[in-house]
Design a protein around this motif. Structure first.
Motif, PDB file in Angstrom:
ATOM      1  N   PHE A   1     -41.795  38.666 -32.717  1.00  0.00           N
ATOM      2  CA  PHE A   1     -42.358  37.844 -31.655  1.00  0.00           C
ATOM      3  C   PHE A   1     -42.156  36.377 -32.022  1.00  0.00           C
ATOM      4  O   PHE A   1     -42.399  35.964 -33.156  1.00  0.00           O
ATOM      5  CB  PHE A   1     -43.847  38.137 -31.473  1.00  0.00           C
ATOM      6  N   PHE A   2     -41.737  35.583 -31.022  1.00  0.00           N
ATOM      7  CA  PHE A   2     -41.416  34.175 -31.265  1.00  0.00           C
ATOM      8  C   PHE A   2     -42.125  33.302 -30.236  1.00  0.00           C
ATOM      9  O   PHE A   2     -42.165  33.630 -29.045  1.00  0.00           O
ATOM     10  CB  PHE A   2     -39.911  33.966 -31.160  1.00  0.00           C
ATOM     11  N   HIS A   3     -42.694  32.198 -30.713  1.00  0.00           N
ATOM     12  CA  HIS A   3     -43.386  31.282 -29.806  1.00  0.00           C
ATOM     13  C   HIS A   3     -43.167  29.850 -30.267  1.00  0.00           C
ATOM     14  O   HIS A   3     -43.069  29.578 -31.470  1.00  0.00           O
ATOM     15  CB  HIS A   3     -44.891  31.594 -29.780  1.00  0.00           C
ATOM     16  N   VAL A   4     -43.060  28.934 -29.302  1.00  0.00           N
ATOM     17  CA  VAL A   4     -42.862  27.517 -29.585  1.00  0.00           C
ATOM     18  C   VAL A   4     -44.084  26.734 -29.107  1.00  0.00           C
ATOM     19  O   VAL A   4     -44.526  26.910 -27.962  1.00  0.00           O
ATOM     20  CB  VAL A   4     -41.599  26.974 -28.877  1.00  0.00           C
ATOM     21  N   VAL A   5     -44.639  25.894 -29.977  1.00  0.00           N
ATOM     22  CA  VAL A   5     -45.738  25.010 -29.587  1.00  0.00           C
ATOM     23  C   VAL A   5     -45.254  23.564 -29.658  1.00  0.00           C
ATOM     24  O   VAL A   5     -44.295  23.247 -30.370  1.00  0.00           O
ATOM     25  CB  VAL A   5     -46.978  25.205 -30.489  1.00  0.00           C
ATOM     26  N   SER A   6     -45.927  22.692 -28.926  1.00  0.00           N
ATOM     27  CA  SER A   6     -45.442  21.321 -28.784  1.00  0.00           C
ATOM     28  C   SER A   6     -45.719  20.454 -30.006  1.00  0.00           C
ATOM     29  O   SER A   6     -44.939  19.546 -30.313  1.00  0.00           O
ATOM     30  CB  SER A   6     -46.059  20.678 -27.540  1.00  0.00           C
ATOM     31  N   ASP A   7     -46.828  20.701 -30.719  1.00  0.00           N
ATOM     32  CA  ASP A   7     -47.135  19.882 -31.892  1.00  0.00           C
ATOM     33  C   ASP A   7     -48.070  20.644 -32.819  1.00  0.00           C
ATOM     34  O   ASP A   7     -48.497  21.770 -32.522  1.00  0.00           O
ATOM     35  CB  ASP A   7     -47.747  18.537 -31.486  1.00  0.00           C
ATOM     36  N   GLU A   8     -48.393  20.032 -33.943  1.00  0.00           N
ATOM     37  CA  GLU A   8     -49.213  20.682 -34.963  1.00  0.00           C
ATOM     38  C   GLU A   8     -50.597  21.042 -34.445  1.00  0.00           C
ATOM     39  O   GLU A   8     -51.217  21.990 -34.927  1.00  0.00           O
ATOM     40  CB  GLU A   8     -49.325  19.792 -36.198  1.00  0.00           C
ATOM     41  N   ASP A   9     -51.101  20.283 -33.489  1.00  0.00           N
ATOM     42  CA  ASP A   9     -52.430  20.565 -32.945  1.00  0.00           C
ATOM     43  C   ASP A   9     -52.494  21.935 -32.283  1.00  0.00           C
ATOM     44  O   ASP A   9     -53.582  22.506 -32.137  1.00  0.00           O
ATOM     45  CB  ASP A   9     -52.827  19.491 -31.927  1.00  0.00           C
ATOM     46  N   ASP A  10     -51.345  22.439 -31.863  1.00  0.00           N
ATOM     47  CA  ASP A  10     -51.311  23.738 -31.190  1.00  0.00           C
ATOM     48  C   ASP A  10     -50.926  24.891 -32.123  1.00  0.00           C
ATOM     49  O   ASP A  10     -50.773  26.021 -31.675  1.00  0.00           O
ATOM     50  CB  ASP A  10     -50.300  23.696 -30.033  1.00  0.00           C
ATOM     51  N   ARG A  11     -50.757  24.586 -33.414  1.00  0.00           N
ATOM     52  CA  ARG A  11     -50.304  25.632 -34.344  1.00  0.00           C
ATOM     53  C   ARG A  11     -51.260  26.825 -34.364  1.00  0.00           C
ATOM     54  O   ARG A  11     -50.828  27.987 -34.307  1.00  0.00           O
ATOM     55  CB  ARG A  11     -50.149  25.066 -35.744  1.00  0.00           C
ATOM     56  N   ASP A  12     -52.556  26.563 -34.471  1.00  0.00           N
ATOM     57  CA  ASP A  12     -53.518  27.665 -34.546  1.00  0.00           C
ATOM     58  C   ASP A  12     -53.487  28.511 -33.283  1.00  0.00           C
ATOM     59  O   ASP A  12     -53.543  29.749 -33.358  1.00  0.00           O
ATOM     60  CB  ASP A  12     -54.924  27.121 -34.786  1.00  0.00           C
ATOM     61  N   ARG A  13     -53.389  27.847 -32.136  1.00  0.00           N
ATOM     62  CA  ARG A  13     -53.321  28.595 -30.878  1.00  0.00           C
ATOM     63  C   ARG A  13     -52.066  29.456 -30.835  1.00  0.00           C
ATOM     64  O   ARG A  13     -52.103  30.619 -30.418  1.00  0.00           O
ATOM     65  CB  ARG A  13     -53.330  27.619 -29.699  1.00  0.00           C
ATOM     66  N   GLY A  14     -50.928  28.902 -31.267  1.00  0.00           N
ATOM     67  CA  GLY A  14     -49.686  29.664 -31.277  1.00  0.00           C
ATOM     68  C   GLY A  14     -49.744  30.842 -32.226  1.00  0.00           C
ATOM     69  O   GLY A  14     -49.274  31.940 -31.906  1.00  0.00           O
ATOM     70  N   THR A  15     -50.342  30.625 -33.396  1.00  0.00           N
ATOM     71  CA  THR A  15     -50.475  31.711 -34.371  1.00  0.00           C
ATOM     72  C   THR A  15     -51.356  32.829 -33.826  1.00  0.00           C
ATOM     73  O   THR A  15     -51.052  34.022 -33.982  1.00  0.00           O
ATOM     74  CB  THR A  15     -51.074  31.182 -35.681  1.00  0.00           C
ATOM     75  N   GLU A  16     -52.423  32.439 -33.142  1.00  0.00           N
ATOM     76  CA  GLU A  16     -53.307  33.439 -32.544  1.00  0.00           C
ATOM     77  C   GLU A  16     -52.585  34.252 -31.474  1.00  0.00           C
ATOM     78  O   GLU A  16     -52.747  35.481 -31.386  1.00  0.00           O
ATOM     79  CB  GLU A  16     -54.533  32.750 -31.944  1.00  0.00           C
ATOM     80  N   LEU A  17     -51.761  33.583 -30.671  1.00  0.00           N
ATOM     81  CA  LEU A  17     -50.995  34.280 -29.638  1.00  0.00           C
ATOM     82  C   LEU A  17     -50.040  35.296 -30.262  1.00  0.00           C
ATOM     83  O   LEU A  17     -49.946  36.446 -29.804  1.00  0.00           O
ATOM     84  CB  LEU A  17     -50.210  33.276 -28.800  1.00  0.00           C
ATOM     85  N   LEU A  18     -49.338  34.916 -31.315  1.00  0.00           N
ATOM     86  CA  LEU A  18     -48.421  35.829 -31.987  1.00  0.00           C
ATOM     87  C   LEU A  18     -49.166  36.996 -32.630  1.00  0.00           C
ATOM     88  O   LEU A  18     -48.689  38.138 -32.602  1.00  0.00           O
ATOM     89  CB  LEU A  18     -47.606  35.068 -33.034  1.00  0.00           C
ATOM     90  N   ASP A  19     -50.333  36.699 -33.203  1.00  0.00           N
ATOM     91  CA  ASP A  19     -51.140  37.780 -33.785  1.00  0.00           C
ATOM     92  C   ASP A  19     -51.591  38.764 -32.708  1.00  0.00           C
ATOM     93  O   ASP A  19     -51.591  39.986 -32.927  1.00  0.00           O
ATOM     94  CB  ASP A  19     -52.360  37.198 -34.496  1.00  0.00           C
ATOM     95  N   ASP A  20     -51.976  38.241 -31.550  1.00  0.00           N
ATOM     96  CA  ASP A  20     -52.390  39.118 -30.452  1.00  0.00           C
ATOM     97  C   ASP A  20     -51.235  40.005 -29.998  1.00  0.00           C
ATOM     98  O   ASP A  20     -51.423  41.199 -29.722  1.00  0.00           O
ATOM     99  CB  ASP A  20     -52.889  38.280 -29.269  1.00  0.00           C
ATOM    100  N   ALA A  21     -50.035  39.426 -29.915  1.00  0.00           N
ATOM    101  CA  ALA A  21     -48.867  40.205 -29.509  1.00  0.00           C
ATOM    102  C   ALA A  21     -48.588  41.317 -30.511  1.00  0.00           C
ATOM    103  O   ALA A  21     -48.292  42.459 -30.135  1.00  0.00           O
ATOM    104  CB  ALA A  21     -47.651  39.291 -29.380  1.00  0.00           C
ATOM    105  N   THR A  22     -48.683  40.980 -31.790  1.00  0.00           N
ATOM    106  CA  THR A  22     -48.459  41.979 -32.840  1.00  0.00           C
ATOM    107  C   THR A  22     -49.461  43.117 -32.734  1.00  0.00           C
ATOM    108  O   THR A  22     -49.097  44.300 -32.801  1.00  0.00           O
ATOM    109  CB  THR A  22     -48.557  41.317 -34.228  1.00  0.00           C
TER     110      THR A  22
END
Length: 259
Positions: free
Chosen positions: A146-167
């Motif tokens: 699963f691959f996701h792109v976030v706009s900046d470091e402030d969104d890293r946690d949100r992006g990681t959570e999204l990938l974890d949910d997909a997994t």
């Protein structure tokens, strides 16, 4: 977990244009029902009846050969449609809806098919995407990232959570955790990043987040992805699509013409 269901994939093939389905794709998609759409895009000034008279027998023969290849690979549910159209993109969308297909596979060469990159844009239809993926890869050795792109470091946690949910969704639907990986990209162009990463994988999967296959695949980000990647691209439809008013139906057996 949602109850199991049959997921169906539409595979458009320009059989007269020399397009074919790689054997690796046949083997990978033999586990799910498929609809083979043999199509011929014709000039506006050419009538569909005229094109059918000229091309239909040859197209039917070519499409029957592809159908037998899927059946020989163990696909228990493979059907075909033959169309002549002035707008292939509208045809892909309409036939996908009419035949209850959950995804549209854009065929590209695939000499090896071992790894799948799934580009996740948001949590829209995440469970639905995971369900179809699970149905597709369950009886294979395919590895999923699963691959996701976030706009900046402030969104890293949100992006990681999204990938974890997909997994977790994919694991919940029966896929071993050791077959699933995640990659997060920060501060990049989503299209460019997906293309860069996709070059390391054999099949690109994107989820649709707008109510139109045509807009999403060919007029939005996935248009660029489908045209620039050398990999096959599977676009997973949103569950909410409806047939638009005025769409015409296609003969499921042999030759419905689109105009």
């Amino acid at each position: 977990m949602a109850p199991p269901r049959d997921y169906r994939v539409l595979i458009p093939i320009d059989v007269l244009g020399g397009e074919s389905v790689p054997r690796t794709i046949v083997d990978a998609f033999a586990s799910v029902p498929v609809v083979l759409l043999g199509y011929r895009e014709i000039p506006d000034q050419t009538g569909t009846d005229q094109a059918r008279d000229q091309y239909a027998p040859r197209m039917r023969s070519e499409l029957d050969d592809v159908q037998r290849t899927f059946e020989d690979a163990g696909c228990l549910d493979v059907s075909t449609r033959l169309v002549f159209t002035h707008d292939r993109l509208e045809t892909f969308e309409r036939v996908a809806v009419e035949t209850d297909c959950d995804g549209v596979l854009l065929v590209n060469p695939a000499p090896v098919l071992e790894s799948v990159l799934v580009a996740i844009r948001s949590d829209v239809n995440l469970e639905y995407i995971a369900q179809l993926l699970a149905a597709l890869v369950a009886d294979t050795d395919l590895e999923v990232t699963f691959f996701h792109v976030v706009s900046d470091e402030d969104d890293r946690d949100r992006g990681t959570e999204l990938l974890d949910d997909a997994t977790e969704e994919l694991i919940e639907h029966g896929i071993d955790r050791d077959r699933v990986d995640t990659v997060l990209s920060v501060d990049g162009s989503p299209t460019r990043e997906i293309l860069d990463v996709a070059s390391e994988y054999d099949l690109l999967v994107v989820g649709e987040s707008r109510p139109s296959i045509r807009r999403f695949i060919f007029r939005d980000r996935a248009k660029k992805l489908a045209r620039k990647t050398v990999d096959p691209v599977l676009v997973i439809r949103g569950e909410y699509l409806e047939v638009e008013d005025g769409d015409e139906s296609t003969d499921p057996e042999d030759g419905g013409g689109d105009s």
